[in-house]
Design a protein around this motif. Structure first.
Motif, PDB file in Angstrom:
ATOM      1  N   PRO A   5       4.398  22.061 -10.499  1.00  0.00           N
ATOM      2  CA  PRO A   5       5.721  21.420 -10.448  1.00  0.00           C
ATOM      3  C   PRO A   5       6.700  22.221  -9.586  1.00  0.00           C
ATOM      4  CG  PRO A   5       4.866  21.396 -12.682  1.00  0.00           C
ATOM      5  CD  PRO A   5       3.932  22.252 -11.887  1.00  0.00           C
ATOM      6  N   THR A   6       7.279  21.549  -8.596  1.00  0.00           N
ATOM      7  CA  THR A   6       8.139  22.204  -7.612  1.00  0.00           C
ATOM      8  C   THR A   6       9.428  21.430  -7.425  1.00  0.00           C
ATOM      9  OG1 THR A   6       6.196  23.066  -6.431  1.00  0.00           O
ATOM     10  CG2 THR A   6       8.275  22.984  -5.207  1.00  0.00           C
ATOM     11  N   VAL A   7      10.547  22.139  -7.401  1.00  0.00           N
ATOM     12  CA  VAL A   7      11.856  21.565  -7.093  1.00  0.00           C
ATOM     13  C   VAL A   7      12.315  22.178  -5.785  1.00  0.00           C
ATOM     14  CG1 VAL A   7      14.296  21.486  -7.785  1.00  0.00           C
ATOM     15  CG2 VAL A   7      12.491  21.061  -9.468  1.00  0.00           C
ATOM     16  N   PHE A   8      12.905  21.362  -4.905  1.00  0.00           N
ATOM     17  CA  PHE A   8      13.287  21.874  -3.590  1.00  0.00           C
ATOM     18  C   PHE A   8      14.579  21.231  -3.109  1.00  0.00           C
ATOM     19  CE2 PHE A   8      10.519  18.249  -3.142  1.00  0.00           C
ATOM     20  CZ  PHE A   8      11.058  17.498  -2.119  1.00  0.00           C
ATOM     21  N   THR A   9      15.205  21.878  -2.160  1.00  0.00           N
ATOM     22  CA  THR A   9      16.465  21.405  -1.593  1.00  0.00           C
ATOM     23  C   THR A   9      16.280  20.025  -0.977  1.00  0.00           C
ATOM     24  OG1 THR A   9      17.066  23.675  -1.018  1.00  0.00           O
ATOM     25  CG2 THR A   9      18.281  21.913   0.079  1.00  0.00           C
ATOM     26  N   PRO A  10      17.078  19.031  -1.394  1.00  0.00           N
ATOM     27  CA  PRO A  10      16.996  17.724  -0.740  1.00  0.00           C
ATOM     28  C   PRO A  10      17.740  17.758   0.588  1.00  0.00           C
ATOM     29  CG  PRO A  10      18.639  17.663  -2.490  1.00  0.00           C
ATOM     30  CD  PRO A  10      18.024  19.038  -2.526  1.00  0.00           C
ATOM     31  N   GLY A  11      17.112  17.205   1.634  1.00  0.00           N
ATOM     32  CA  GLY A  11      17.772  17.178   2.937  1.00  0.00           C
ATOM     33  C   GLY A  11      18.139  18.572   3.393  1.00  0.00           C
ATOM     34  N   SER A  12      19.407  18.735   3.806  1.00  0.00           N
ATOM     35  CA  SER A  12      19.903  20.033   4.273  1.00  0.00           C
ATOM     36  C   SER A  12      21.041  20.542   3.400  1.00  0.00           C
ATOM     37  CB  SER A  12      20.368  19.919   5.724  1.00  0.00           C
ATOM     38  OG  SER A  12      19.292  19.683   6.588  1.00  0.00           O
ATOM     39  N   LEU A  13      20.959  20.309   2.102  1.00  0.00           N
ATOM     40  CA  LEU A  13      22.021  20.751   1.180  1.00  0.00           C
ATOM     41  C   LEU A  13      21.838  22.242   0.905  1.00  0.00           C
ATOM     42  CD1 LEU A  13      22.167  17.707  -1.258  1.00  0.00           C
ATOM     43  CD2 LEU A  13      23.601  18.180   0.727  1.00  0.00           C
TER      44      LEU A  13
END
Length: 471
Positions: free
Chosen positions: A129-137
């Motif tokens: 399970p991975t969470v990552f920056t959406p777009g360029s936020l």
């Protein structure tokens, strides 16, 4: 976000509770700054902008189910009042990531951050399970909001970090302390604000300075092919892992080539083995991005075969970055209009030529922002490169910077109809509608402020009927 009571949040951010009957109520939903994203259990952060004041939406978000509002003044509904919501948001993010068991991966660089972040997210995401920056936020607001979207199940938190000056990345790393830090490159992006590449390197290197020691599991992933990045090895206590095409790189590529459609293929070498990769993305510049992602994944425990399989299946997650649309009439539109700097512009032009073998190629280009005193020389150089690469048609869109693009092409020998300067996006659309032929390949690229995504989207959505020579 992990569930926290309003009382705990108030204590973490140093705020006062107002109009909250029961401070044991928990925030179980996301932390958001856009009232349209509120769901039951959310925490709404009320930022005051030039045109919109989030405090004005307080009643509406609570009616929509928000547990409370993080605000700078009482708003007549449940609220935690602080002196500064941005500082409070950062403090909350720091508290949450310290509670999580996730491994934090942070990356920065002058070009390719978002594309590489998307690759890392897809490689790691297929593993755990991975969470990552959406777009360029990737700034002081977007980064903590991303961190706060992690849950107890999150194993990897991948955060893109941007910088407009010295100290920015140090601040972001303090909010979300990374275990693995990746620096891609030092280029010309924002050189007008920083003053020079050495200053950019100083700012980007703050990431590796923030890492824990090698004994504590810290790892600095550095580009062996960029001297300014490679020199950052002396600025960190973390383990140094080099990636690139250099023979000295720990993670490297051999036998790099492009398929007939312009997609990179190579042999991936890691300290634990090698495997073949053929990417779905377009352009040779993605090889470096893929190696960076591979170095991160290998350091976290993935095998070469697992990494190669994931890289071969990875696509584009963020919009307007080498988005390829094939029209029914055979025209290919490449929308790379999210942003531009000299490095990414050169890479995109080379990708266009690789994709357009045997076909007419169009480069619809606009201003590269924030180049300061380097602006004239860099725009001139891009115009010259378009001619040297034998791009069939250059359409320079906009004001003085676009005229410099065309001037570079003219000075390189483009004296006929190979290049043209038009005033704005609509003029470019009108020109292309008249002159596009089936089979043409069109690249659209400029800094975000130019708004050339409208050109790409309009052309991509158009059918064959009524479209210039396709009629």
């Amino acid at each position: 976000m992990i569930a926290l009571s309003l009382a705990e949040i108030a204590a973490v951010v140093g705020g006062q509770t107002h109009d909250i009957p029961d401070t044991s109520v928990q925030v179980t939903g996301p932390v958001v700054r856009d009232s349209r994203e509120v769901v039951p259990g959310a925490l709404f952060v009320a930022f005051s902008g030039e045109r919109v004041d989030g405090h004005d939406f307080a009643e509406a978000v609570v009616d929509a189910g928000a547990a409370a509002v993080l605000a700078t003044r009482p708003v007549g509904v449940p609220a935690i009042v602080v002196d500064d919501v941005q500082t409070a948001l950062g403090a909350l993010a720091r508290h949450v990531v310290e509670r999580l068991g996730a491994t934090l991966v942070a990356l920065t660089g002058s070009a390719g951050k978002t594309s590489t972040k998307d690759l890392i997210a897809q490689v790691l995401g297929g593993w755990a399970p991975t969470v990552f920056t959406p777009g360029s936020l990737n700034n002081e607001i977007g980064l903590p909001l991303t961190a706060l979207s992690a849950t107890e199940e999150t194993k990897f938190l991948v955060l893109e970090m941007g910088a407009r000056g010295i100290g920015h990345i140090r601040y972001l790393a303090e909010l979300t302390p990374p275990k693995v830090g990746l620096v891609l490159n030092v280029g010309s992006a924002h050189i007008g604000e920083f003053g020079g590449r050495e200053q950019i390197a100083q700012a980007k290197g703050e990431l590796v300075e923030s890492l824990p020691s090698a004994a504590d599991g810290g790892a600095a992933i550095l580009n062996a092919d960029d001297p300014l990045v490679r020199a950052m090895a002396s600025r960190t206590k973390a383990k140094v892992v080099l990636f690139g095409e250099s023979a000295e790189a720990d993670v490297r590529a051999e036998n790099v080539r492009l398929t007939d459609s312009g997609q990179p293929s190579f042999r991936l070498h890691t300290p634990s083995g090698a495997s073949d990769v053929t990417m779905r993305l377009y352009g040779e510049h993605h090889v470096s991005n893929a190696l960076a992602a591979a170095a991160v994944a290998h350091e976290l425990g993935m095998s070469a075969t697992e990494i190669a399989t994931a890289l071969s299946g990875a696509g584009t997650l963020s919009r307007w970055r080498m988005e390829v649309t094939e029209r029914p009439d055979g025209v290919t539109i490449v929308n790379d209009a999210y942003n531009a700097n000299p490095e990414s512009m050169r890479a995109a032009l080379k990708a266009l030529v690789a994709m357009g073998k045997g076909r007419r190629t169009w480069a619809v280009l606009g201003k590269m922002a924030e180049l300061g005193d380097e602006a004239l020389a860099e725009h001139d150089a891009v115009g010259r490169l378009a001619v040297r690469l034998n791009v069939s048609k250059l359409v320079a869109v906009g004001g003085i910077e676009a005229s410099w693009l065309q001037l570079g092409a003219y000075n390189e020998g483009s004296w006929g109809e190979e290049s043209v300067h038009v005033s704005d996006a609509q003029a470019a659309i009108d020109l292309l509608r008249k002159q596009l032929r089936p089979g043409d390949v069109v690249l659209v690229k400029a800094s975000r402020s130019v708004g050339l995504e409208r050109v790409a989207q309009t052309l991509a959505e158009a059918g064959t009927e009524g479209e210039g020579a396709a009629r």
